[in-house]
Write a protein that holds these residues in place. Structure first.
Motif, PDB file in Angstrom:
ATOM      1  N   GLU A   7       0.858  -1.183   0.000  1.00 35.59           N
ATOM      2  CA  GLU A   7       0.000   0.000   0.000  1.00 35.59           C
ATOM      3  C   GLU A   7       0.895   1.234   0.000  1.00 35.59           C
ATOM      4  OE1 GLU A   7      -3.363   1.425   3.102  1.00 35.59           O
ATOM      5  OE2 GLU A   7      -2.778  -0.682   3.214  1.00 35.59           O
ATOM      6  N   VAL A   8       0.691   2.151  -0.934  1.00 38.03           N
ATOM      7  CA  VAL A   8       1.435   3.407  -0.932  1.00 38.03           C
ATOM      8  C   VAL A   8       0.745   4.316   0.076  1.00 38.03           C
ATOM      9  CG1 VAL A   8       2.123   5.425  -2.270  1.00 38.03           C
ATOM     10  CG2 VAL A   8       2.198   3.151  -3.318  1.00 38.03           C
ATOM     11  N   THR A  56       1.989   7.400   1.209  1.00 35.55           N
ATOM     12  CA  THR A  56       2.099   8.770   0.711  1.00 35.55           C
ATOM     13  C   THR A  56       3.146   8.806  -0.386  1.00 35.55           C
ATOM     14  OG1 THR A  56       2.337  11.111   1.306  1.00 35.55           O
ATOM     15  CG2 THR A  56       3.817   9.584   2.402  1.00 35.55           C
ATOM     16  N   GLN A  57       2.898   9.675  -1.350  1.00 35.26           N
ATOM     17  CA  GLN A  57       3.840   9.887  -2.458  1.00 35.26           C
ATOM     18  C   GLN A  57       3.829  11.391  -2.707  1.00 35.26           C
ATOM     19  OE1 GLN A  57       2.754   7.786  -6.026  1.00 35.26           O
ATOM     20  NE2 GLN A  57       4.823   7.876  -6.827  1.00 35.26           N
ATOM     21  N   GLY A  78       8.116   5.891  -7.027  1.00 37.18           N
ATOM     22  CA  GLY A  78       7.037   5.056  -6.514  1.00 37.18           C
ATOM     23  C   GLY A  78       7.327   3.591  -6.757  1.00 37.18           C
ATOM     24  N   ILE A  79       6.264   2.809  -6.782  1.00 35.98           N
ATOM     25  CA  ILE A  79       6.364   1.363  -6.916  1.00 35.98           C
ATOM     26  C   ILE A  79       5.863   0.933  -8.294  1.00 35.98           C
ATOM     27  CG2 ILE A  79       5.466  -0.834  -6.045  1.00 35.98           C
ATOM     28  CD1 ILE A  79       7.398   0.472  -4.128  1.00 35.98           C
ATOM     29  N   CYS A 135       8.486   8.650  -1.358  1.00 39.79           N
ATOM     30  CA  CYS A 135       7.321   7.779  -1.281  1.00 39.79           C
ATOM     31  C   CYS A 135       7.491   6.883  -0.054  1.00 39.79           C
ATOM     32  CB  CYS A 135       7.244   6.934  -2.554  1.00 39.79           C
ATOM     33  SG  CYS A 135       5.856   5.816  -2.652  1.00 39.79           S
ATOM     34  N   VAL A 154       5.910   3.358   1.603  1.00 36.67           N
ATOM     35  CA  VAL A 154       5.127   2.191   1.219  1.00 36.67           C
ATOM     36  C   VAL A 154       5.037   1.216   2.384  1.00 36.67           C
ATOM     37  CG1 VAL A 154       4.972   0.273  -0.420  1.00 36.67           C
ATOM     38  CG2 VAL A 154       6.002   2.440  -1.135  1.00 36.67           C
TER      39      VAL A 154
END
Length: 130
Positions: free
Chosen positions: A19-20, A22-23, A82-83, A117, A119
Motif C-alpha cells: 500500500e502506498v 504517501t507519495q 514510486g512502486i 514515497c 510504502v
C-alpha cells in the motif's frame, strides 16, 4: 415443510501485498536512497509524519514492513518515485521501484524538489529492492 434460509458467505478480505501511504513531490531527503524499516521503534517514527497520521496502526507495526524511497534533490518539479511492482518470490518480497523524470520541454515547477514515497508492505518477510 420448506423454508427460505440465509446462506452464510464468509469471506476473509486478504489485504493487498503493498500500500502506498504517501507519495510527495517535495519533502524528502537530499540524497537518493531506499530504506527498509522492520523494527517497531523505526516504524513508530513514521507515525509522527503529517502525511502518515492515522495510516499506521499498532497491528501494522507488528505485521508489516515499510519502505522509504527517496529520489534525492532534483532541479525542477516533474520527478516522481514510486512502486512499479511488488511480488512474493519464495520466502522474500521483491519490490521494483519506478522513477520518472519530466519529459524534455515539459512545463514544470521551477524549484528544487525532493520527491519521496512511503510504502507499507503487508508482510514481515525479507525485502529485495530492484
Amino acid at each position: 415443510m420448506t423454508s427460505c434460509g440465509v446462506k452464510s458467505t464468509k469471506t476473509s478480505a486478504i489485504p493487498p501485498l503493498f500500500e502506498v501511504l504517501t507519495q510527495q513531490s517535495d519533502g524528502g531527503a537530499n540524497i537518493h536512497f531506499f530504506e527498509i524499516l522492520t523494527e517497531p521503534n523505526e516504524i513508530r517514527m513514521l507515525q509522527n509524519d503529517v502525511y502518515l497520521k492515522n495510516k499506521i496502526s499498532a497491528a501494522d507495526v507488528q505485521k508489516s514492513n515499510f519502505l522509504i524511497l527517496n529520489m534525492g534533490e532534483k532541479p525542477t518539479g516533474g520527478y516522481t518515485i514510486g512502486i512499479e511492482s511488488v511480488e512474493q518470490v519464495g520466502d522474500s518480497i521483491a519490490v521494483k521501484v519506478k522513477e520518472e523524470s519530466p519529459e524534455e520541454g515539459a512545463m514544470v515547477t521551477q524549484a528544487i524538489t525532493f520527491p519521496y514515497c512511503i510504502v507499507k508492505i503487508n508482510s514481515k518477510k525479507g525485502i529485495r529492492i530492484k
